[in-house]
Motif scaffolding. Structure first.
Motif, mmCIF file in Angstrom:
data_model
loop_
_atom_site.group_PDB
_atom_site.id
_atom_site.type_symbol
_atom_site.label_atom_id
_atom_site.label_comp_id
_atom_site.label_asym_id
_atom_site.label_seq_id
_atom_site.Cartn_x
_atom_site.Cartn_y
_atom_site.Cartn_z
ATOM 1 N N GLU A 170 0.805 -1.219 0.000
ATOM 2 C CA GLU A 170 0.000 0.000 0.000
ATOM 3 C C GLU A 170 0.840 1.271 0.000
ATOM 4 O O GLU A 170 0.295 2.367 -0.120
ATOM 5 N N SER A 171 2.146 1.129 0.123
ATOM 6 C CA SER A 171 3.008 2.306 0.105
ATOM 7 C C SER A 171 3.174 2.804 -1.335
ATOM 8 O O SER A 171 3.517 2.034 -2.225
ATOM 9 N N ARG A 172 2.929 4.085 -1.547
ATOM 10 C CA ARG A 172 3.056 4.631 -2.897
ATOM 11 C C ARG A 172 3.982 5.844 -2.947
ATOM 12 O O ARG A 172 3.875 6.672 -3.867
ATOM 13 N N ASN A 173 4.865 5.948 -1.973
ATOM 14 C CA ASN A 173 5.803 7.070 -1.973
ATOM 15 C C ASN A 173 6.685 7.054 -3.212
ATOM 16 O O ASN A 173 6.855 8.071 -3.891
ATOM 17 N N THR A 174 7.283 5.886 -3.495
ATOM 18 C CA THR A 174 8.164 5.803 -4.663
ATOM 19 C C THR A 174 7.384 5.971 -5.957
ATOM 20 O O THR A 174 7.885 6.555 -6.925
ATOM 21 N N VAL A 175 6.141 5.473 -5.985
ATOM 22 C CA VAL A 175 5.326 5.612 -7.200
ATOM 23 C C VAL A 175 5.025 7.074 -7.484
ATOM 24 O O VAL A 175 5.129 7.528 -8.643
ATOM 25 N N ASP A 183 10.439 0.666 -6.841
ATOM 26 C CA ASP A 183 10.807 -0.572 -6.152
ATOM 27 C C ASP A 183 9.859 -1.662 -6.653
ATOM 28 O O ASP A 183 8.754 -1.819 -6.141
ATOM 29 N N GLU A 184 10.305 -2.410 -7.654
ATOM 30 C CA GLU A 184 9.387 -3.286 -8.374
ATOM 31 C C GLU A 184 9.084 -4.586 -7.654
ATOM 32 O O GLU A 184 8.461 -5.486 -8.201
ATOM 33 N N LYS A 185 9.519 -4.708 -6.394
ATOM 34 C CA LYS A 185 9.026 -5.809 -5.568
ATOM 35 C C LYS A 185 7.585 -5.538 -5.127
ATOM 36 O O LYS A 185 6.868 -6.455 -4.747
ATOM 37 N N ARG A 186 7.204 -4.278 -5.165
ATOM 38 C CA ARG A 186 5.827 -3.909 -4.825
ATOM 39 C C ARG A 186 4.956 -4.000 -6.073
ATOM 40 O O ARG A 186 5.391 -3.624 -7.169
ATOM 41 N N PRO A 187 3.728 -4.475 -5.950
ATOM 42 C CA PRO A 187 2.889 -4.675 -7.142
ATOM 43 C C PRO A 187 2.584 -3.391 -7.900
ATOM 44 O O PRO A 187 2.593 -3.392 -9.137
ATOM 45 N N VAL A 188 2.318 -2.294 -7.181
ATOM 46 C CA VAL A 188 2.003 -1.032 -7.862
ATOM 47 C C VAL A 188 3.222 -0.539 -8.627
ATOM 48 O O VAL A 188 3.126 -0.150 -9.804
ATOM 49 N N ASP A 189 4.380 -0.567 -7.987
ATOM 50 C CA ASP A 189 5.615 -0.132 -8.645
ATOM 51 C C ASP A 189 5.913 -0.997 -9.861
ATOM 52 O O ASP A 189 6.317 -0.485 -10.919
ATOM 53 N N PHE A 190 5.729 -2.293 -9.720
ATOM 54 C CA PHE A 190 6.019 -3.203 -10.833
ATOM 55 C C PHE A 190 5.157 -2.878 -12.051
ATOM 56 O O PHE A 190 5.653 -2.819 -13.191
ATOM 57 N N LEU A 191 3.871 -2.666 -11.838
ATOM 58 C CA LEU A 191 2.964 -2.417 -12.962
ATOM 59 C C LEU A 191 3.214 -1.053 -13.591
ATOM 60 O O LEU A 191 3.107 -0.899 -14.813
ATOM 61 N N VAL A 192 3.561 -0.064 -12.769
ATOM 62 C CA VAL A 192 3.920 1.247 -13.319
ATOM 63 C C VAL A 192 5.190 1.127 -14.157
ATOM 64 O O VAL A 192 5.271 1.662 -15.273
ATOM 65 N N GLY A 193 6.196 0.421 -13.637
ATOM 66 C CA GLY A 193 7.429 0.231 -14.394
ATOM 67 C C GLY A 193 7.201 -0.518 -15.689
ATOM 68 O O GLY A 193 7.762 -0.170 -16.739
ATOM 69 N N PHE A 194 6.368 -1.566 -15.638
ATOM 70 C CA PHE A 194 6.061 -2.324 -16.855
ATOM 71 C C PHE A 194 5.369 -1.433 -17.884
ATOM 72 O O PHE A 194 5.679 -1.492 -19.083
ATOM 73 N N SER A 195 4.450 -0.593 -17.435
ATOM 74 C CA SER A 195 3.736 0.297 -18.355
ATOM 75 C C SER A 195 4.682 1.289 -19.018
ATOM 76 O O SER A 195 4.601 1.535 -20.231
ATOM 77 N N ILE A 196 5.592 1.861 -18.227
ATOM 78 C CA ILE A 196 6.541 2.839 -18.776
ATOM 79 C C ILE A 196 7.453 2.173 -19.801
ATOM 80 O O ILE A 196 7.671 2.704 -20.899
ATOM 81 N N ARG A 197 8.019 1.011 -19.463
ATOM 82 C CA ARG A 197 8.912 0.321 -20.410
ATOM 83 C C ARG A 197 8.174 -0.086 -21.680
ATOM 84 O O ARG A 197 8.736 0.000 -22.782
ATOM 85 N N SER A 198 6.935 -0.519 -21.545
ATOM 86 C CA SER A 198 6.164 -0.938 -22.716
ATOM 87 C C SER A 198 5.864 0.241 -23.624
ATOM 88 O O SER A 198 5.894 0.106 -24.854
ATOM 89 N N LEU A 199 5.562 1.401 -23.058
ATOM 90 C CA LEU A 199 5.291 2.582 -23.873
ATOM 91 C C LEU A 199 6.525 3.050 -24.618
ATOM 92 O O LEU A 199 6.416 3.698 -25.675
ATOM 93 N N GLN A 200 7.693 2.725 -24.085
ATOM 94 C CA GLN A 200 8.932 3.128 -24.759
ATOM 95 C C GLN A 200 9.262 2.237 -25.948
ATOM 96 O O GLN A 200 10.113 2.584 -26.755
ATOM 97 N N VAL A 201 8.592 1.080 -26.042
ATOM 98 C CA VAL A 201 8.815 0.186 -27.182
ATOM 99 C C VAL A 201 7.942 0.667 -28.331
ATOM 100 O O VAL A 201 6.712 0.666 -28.245
ATOM 101 N N ALA A 202 8.568 1.061 -29.403
ATOM 102 C CA ALA A 202 7.855 1.749 -30.480
ATOM 103 C C ALA A 202 6.835 0.868 -31.195
ATOM 104 O O ALA A 202 5.837 1.355 -31.697
ATOM 105 N N ASN A 203 7.076 -0.436 -31.264
ATOM 106 C CA ASN A 203 6.206 -1.294 -32.075
ATOM 107 C C ASN A 203 5.072 -1.933 -31.282
ATOM 108 O O ASN A 203 4.420 -2.854 -31.763
ATOM 109 N N MET A 204 4.812 -1.467 -30.063
ATOM 110 C CA MET A 204 3.745 -2.043 -29.251
ATOM 111 C C MET A 204 2.515 -1.149 -29.286
ATOM 112 O O MET A 204 2.606 0.076 -29.111
ATOM 113 N N ASP A 205 1.366 -1.758 -29.534
ATOM 114 C CA ASP A 205 0.105 -1.027 -29.563
ATOM 115 C C ASP A 205 -0.355 -0.714 -28.134
ATOM 116 O O ASP A 205 -0.229 -1.548 -27.240
ATOM 117 N N VAL A 206 -0.915 0.489 -27.941
ATOM 118 C CA VAL A 206 -1.333 0.909 -26.607
ATOM 119 C C VAL A 206 -2.421 0.007 -26.048
ATOM 120 O O VAL A 206 -2.430 -0.332 -24.860
#
Length: 225
Positions: free
Chosen positions: A47-52, A72-95
């Protein structure tokens, strides 16, 4: 615990019969699950969202690298935010595909957090019913003894049978009440984490940096075509 208290507990277990033993087993299982879930939530600080929040500020300032480093991608919220950011940086992936994959991963994370909550719910439902069953069986036995005594009924025998019968109901309620409380509290924690995930991931997709990357990806696709 002194010997008198131990003897009293053993006496209660003997008087209550197999129903009380089953309820005691339920209480041990429930306590184990609750301790395990508390350790799980405490270890990942879900439930901590300071880093997010700090990472989202960096993301809105067009600094994806810093945002990813802050998470801190051991946390579920951080992990999903990080995954979303990395995926958006991939040019050939549809939103739309990215959103679907984020939803799938979010459901997987939430299911991990909900693990073993169903057994708690079952224990909370069955405990008072088992206690009531023990009471009914005890009352049947008490009235059978009363019938067998005929005209020589001893009120103390009847009252003793009744309190022994009611003991199982008391034990069933004593097990069910804290289990219901803990189950509701843990379910509410999972709901809050789900809301945090939805809010944080939505912010990733709705900021200007996300729109810029999506537009860039669309132009690259058109250029390739």
């Amino acid at each position: 615990m002194d010997n008198s208290a131990q003897q009293q507990i053993i006496g209660f277990l003997q008087v209550g019969g197999p129903v009380v033993w089953i309820l005691m087993g339920f209480s041990v299982v429930a306590l184990t699950i609750v301790l395990m879930k508390l350790w799980q939530f405490a270890s990942i600080r879900a439930e901590s969202r300071n880093t997010v929040d700090i990472a989202l500020i960096a993301w809105r300032n067009n600094n994806a690298v810093e945002a990813l480093e802050l998470l801190d991608e051991k946390r579920p919220v951080d992990f999903l935010v990080g995954f979303s950011i990395r995926s958006l940086q991939v040019a050939n992936m549809d939103v739309a595909l990215i959103r679907e994959e984020v939803e799938r991963l979010a459901m997987s994370k939430l299911n991990q957090l909900r693990s073993y909550l169903r057994p708690l719910e079952i224990i909370a439902s069955l405990s008072p019913l088992l206690g009531l069953l023990g009471t009914v069986l005890g009352m049947i036995t008490a009235f059978q003894q009363m019938e067998g005594a005929g005209n020589q009924v001893d009120p103390s025998v009847l009252s003793g049978g009744i309190w022994q019968a009611l003991l199982t109901t008391a034990v069933g309620l004593a097990v069910a009440i804290p289990v219901v409380t803990m189950h509701s509290w843990l379910e509410r924690k999972v709901e809050r984490i789900s809301n945090l995930i939805n809010d944080a991931v939505t912010q990733v997709f709705t900021c200007e940096e996300a729109e810029r990357l999506v537009t860039k990806a669309a132009k690259e696709v058109l250029h390739a075509a």
